[in-house]
Design an enzyme around this catalytic site. Structure first.
Site, PDB file in Angstrom:
ATOM      1  N   ASN A   8     -10.899   2.686  -3.558  1.00 60.59           N
ATOM      2  CA  ASN A   8     -12.195   2.005  -3.587  1.00 60.59           C
ATOM      3  C   ASN A   8     -12.019   0.500  -3.433  1.00 60.59           C
ATOM      4  OD1 ASN A   8     -14.157   4.074  -3.928  1.00 60.59           O
ATOM      5  ND2 ASN A   8     -13.236   4.471  -5.937  1.00 60.59           N
ATOM      6  N   LYS A  12      -7.600  -3.595  -0.088  1.00 59.50           N
ATOM      7  CA  LYS A  12      -6.487  -2.702   0.282  1.00 59.50           C
ATOM      8  C   LYS A  12      -6.798  -2.003   1.598  1.00 59.50           C
ATOM      9  CE  LYS A  12      -4.723  -0.933  -4.130  1.00 59.50           C
ATOM     10  NZ  LYS A  12      -4.598   0.346  -4.877  1.00 59.50           N
ATOM     11  N   ASP A  72      -1.007   3.057  -5.234  1.00 54.31           N
ATOM     12  CA  ASP A  72      -1.152   2.449  -6.556  1.00 54.31           C
ATOM     13  C   ASP A  72      -0.129   1.324  -6.646  1.00 54.31           C
ATOM     14  OD1 ASP A  72      -2.935   2.906  -8.884  1.00 54.31           O
ATOM     15  OD2 ASP A  72      -1.034   2.749  -9.954  1.00 54.31           O
ATOM     16  N   PHE A 152      -6.181 -11.011  -2.251  1.00 51.21           N
ATOM     17  CA  PHE A 152      -6.939 -10.572  -3.424  1.00 51.21           C
ATOM     18  C   PHE A 152      -6.008 -10.500  -4.627  1.00 51.21           C
ATOM     19  CE2 PHE A 152      -5.572  -6.092  -4.064  1.00 51.21           C
ATOM     20  CZ  PHE A 152      -4.830  -5.907  -2.918  1.00 51.21           C
ATOM     21  N   ASP A 155      -2.633 -12.528  -5.657  1.00 45.88           N
ATOM     22  CA  ASP A 155      -2.083 -13.272  -4.516  1.00 45.88           C
ATOM     23  C   ASP A 155      -2.016 -14.795  -4.748  1.00 45.88           C
ATOM     24  OD1 ASP A 155      -1.517 -11.024  -3.064  1.00 45.88           O
ATOM     25  OD2 ASP A 155      -3.273 -11.154  -1.754  1.00 45.88           O
ATOM     26  N   HIS A 180       4.736  -5.662  -0.215  1.00 45.17           N
ATOM     27  CA  HIS A 180       5.058  -4.380  -0.863  1.00 45.17           C
ATOM     28  C   HIS A 180       4.324  -3.235  -0.151  1.00 45.17           C
ATOM     29  CE1 HIS A 180       1.796  -6.692  -2.451  1.00 45.17           C
ATOM     30  NE2 HIS A 180       1.262  -5.680  -3.089  1.00 45.17           N
TER      31      HIS A 180
HETATM   32  P1  ITT Z   1      -7.858   1.765  -6.017  1.00 50.90           P
HETATM   33  O1  ITT Z   1      -7.252   2.379  -7.248  1.00 50.90           O
HETATM   34  O2  ITT Z   1      -9.254   2.231  -5.762  1.00 50.90           O
HETATM   35  O3  ITT Z   1      -6.960   1.885  -4.817  1.00 50.90           O
HETATM   36  P2  ITT Z   1      -7.438  -0.707  -7.504  1.00 50.90           P
HETATM   37  O4  ITT Z   1      -7.798  -2.131  -7.274  1.00 50.90           O
HETATM   38  O5  ITT Z   1      -7.863  -0.087  -8.817  1.00 50.90           O
HETATM   39  O6  ITT Z   1      -8.007   0.173  -6.266  1.00 50.90           O
HETATM   40  P3  ITT Z   1      -4.709  -0.337  -8.308  1.00 50.90           P
HETATM   41  O7  ITT Z   1      -5.066   0.672  -9.327  1.00 50.90           O
HETATM   42  O8  ITT Z   1      -3.512  -0.082  -7.461  1.00 50.90           O
HETATM   43  O9  ITT Z   1      -5.900  -0.554  -7.289  1.00 50.90           O
HETATM   44  O10 ITT Z   1      -4.657  -1.722  -9.065  1.00 50.90           O
HETATM   45  C1  ITT Z   1      -3.786  -2.677  -8.689  1.00 50.90           C
HETATM   46  C2  ITT Z   1      -4.222  -4.061  -9.095  1.00 50.90           C
HETATM   47  O11 ITT Z   1      -3.063  -4.849  -8.851  1.00 50.90           O
HETATM   48  C3  ITT Z   1      -5.321  -4.615  -8.185  1.00 50.90           C
HETATM   49  O12 ITT Z   1      -6.606  -4.500  -8.742  1.00 50.90           O
HETATM   50  C4  ITT Z   1      -4.896  -6.081  -8.059  1.00 50.90           C
HETATM   51  O13 ITT Z   1      -5.341  -6.822  -9.144  1.00 50.90           O
HETATM   52  C5  ITT Z   1      -3.380  -5.979  -8.111  1.00 50.90           C
HETATM   53  N1  ITT Z   1      -2.806  -5.862  -6.748  1.00 50.90           N
HETATM   54  C6  ITT Z   1      -2.449  -4.752  -6.079  1.00 50.90           C
HETATM   55  N2  ITT Z   1      -1.980  -5.041  -4.854  1.00 50.90           N
HETATM   56  C7  ITT Z   1      -2.056  -6.381  -4.748  1.00 50.90           C
HETATM   57  C8  ITT Z   1      -1.747  -7.300  -3.727  1.00 50.90           C
HETATM   58  O14 ITT Z   1      -1.308  -6.907  -2.548  1.00 50.90           O
HETATM   59  N3  ITT Z   1      -1.948  -8.590  -3.965  1.00 50.90           N
HETATM   60  C9  ITT Z   1      -2.415  -9.016  -5.152  1.00 50.90           C
HETATM   61  N4  ITT Z   1      -2.758  -8.229  -6.162  1.00 50.90           N
HETATM   62  C10 ITT Z   1      -2.578  -6.907  -5.971  1.00 50.90           C
END
Ligand code: ITT
Length: 197
Positions: A8, A12, A72, A152, A155, A180
């Site tokens: 969601n 991403k 994730d 986001f 970052d 990553h």
């Molecule tokens: P979905 O589960 O719906 O995919 P989410 O935002 O809840 O969306 P995650 O559970 O993987 O996704 O949470 C990871 C958190 O880590 C995300 O909300 C960001 O705050 C951080 N994050 C993940 N990837 C990142 C990136 O590439 N750059 C910066 N922060 C990141």
């Protein structure tokens, strides 16, 4: 062949779409949850990135019957014993903003000389009912102040090794070429290509 991306998080989705562009992944069409009309809330109650990635991918696979992958991710900070890690999204509390998460992180690291951290992504792919995992990681340091406006999440405070700017000061192309998420997705596309799926 089509693959659903079970997330969601629109940031991403946009990174995934840029990374898996038609130029290097032209045999696969990536569909969002919106595209398939899936609007249920998925409870991410796992304690590892693998568990949460699988919960998302398997829930959508079972609901849609379509091959599906989920991502994730988390930021693991050495001086905080790996926190916020798997709990990165809600580090500063339920429904918190990215800015609040960054503020909390910089507060916890105030006067802390060890700034080392890494981002990790686990991609879970459910392909014809079979589960496959792919990992991507990038090492770096946490800055003392947020900078930059692209990207986001964390970052603005993450400076990857070999650079002196944050992910949020990079263009999306630059971040997506080393991130990553890119590293995990490269492994997934390699797997799909090798298996001629
Ligand atoms: P979905 O589960 O719906 O995919 P989410 O935002 O809840 O969306 P995650 O559970 O993987 O996704 O949470 C990871 C958190 O880590 C995300 O909300 C960001 O705050 C951080 N994050 C993940 N990837 C990142 C990136 O590439 N750059 C910066 N922060 C990141």
């Amino acid at each position: 062949m089509e693959l659903v991306f079970a997330s969601n998080n629109k940031h991403k989705l946009s990174e995934i779409s840029e990374i898996l562009n038609p130029g290097n992944f032209k045999n696969y069409k990536i569909k969002s949850l919106h595209d398939i009309g899936f609007y249920d809330e998925i409870e991410e109650n796992g304690t590892t990135l693998e568990q949460n990635a699988l919960i998302k991918a398997m829930t959508v696979y079972k609901a849609s019957g379509q091959n599906c992958f989920a991502d994730d991710s988390g930021l693991f900070v050495n001086a905080l014993n790996g926190r916020p890690g798997v709990y990165s999204a809600r580090y500063a509390g339920k429904n918190c903003t990215f800015a609040q998460n960054n503020e909390k992180l910089l507060g916890e690291l105030k006067n802390e000389p060890n700034r080392k951290a890494f981002f990790k992504t686990i991609v879970a792919l459910v392909l014809n009912g079979e589960i496959h995992y792919f990992e991507g990681k990038i090492e770096g340091n946490i800055s003392t102040l947020p900078s930059g406006t692209t990207g986001f999440g964390y970052d603005p405070v993450f400076i990857p090794d070999g650079f002196n700017i944050s992910f949020a000061q990079m263009t999306s192309e630059q971040k997506n070429s080393i991130s990553h998420r890119r590293r995990a997705l490269n492994k997934m596309t390699e797997f799909l290509n090798q298996n001629k799926v």
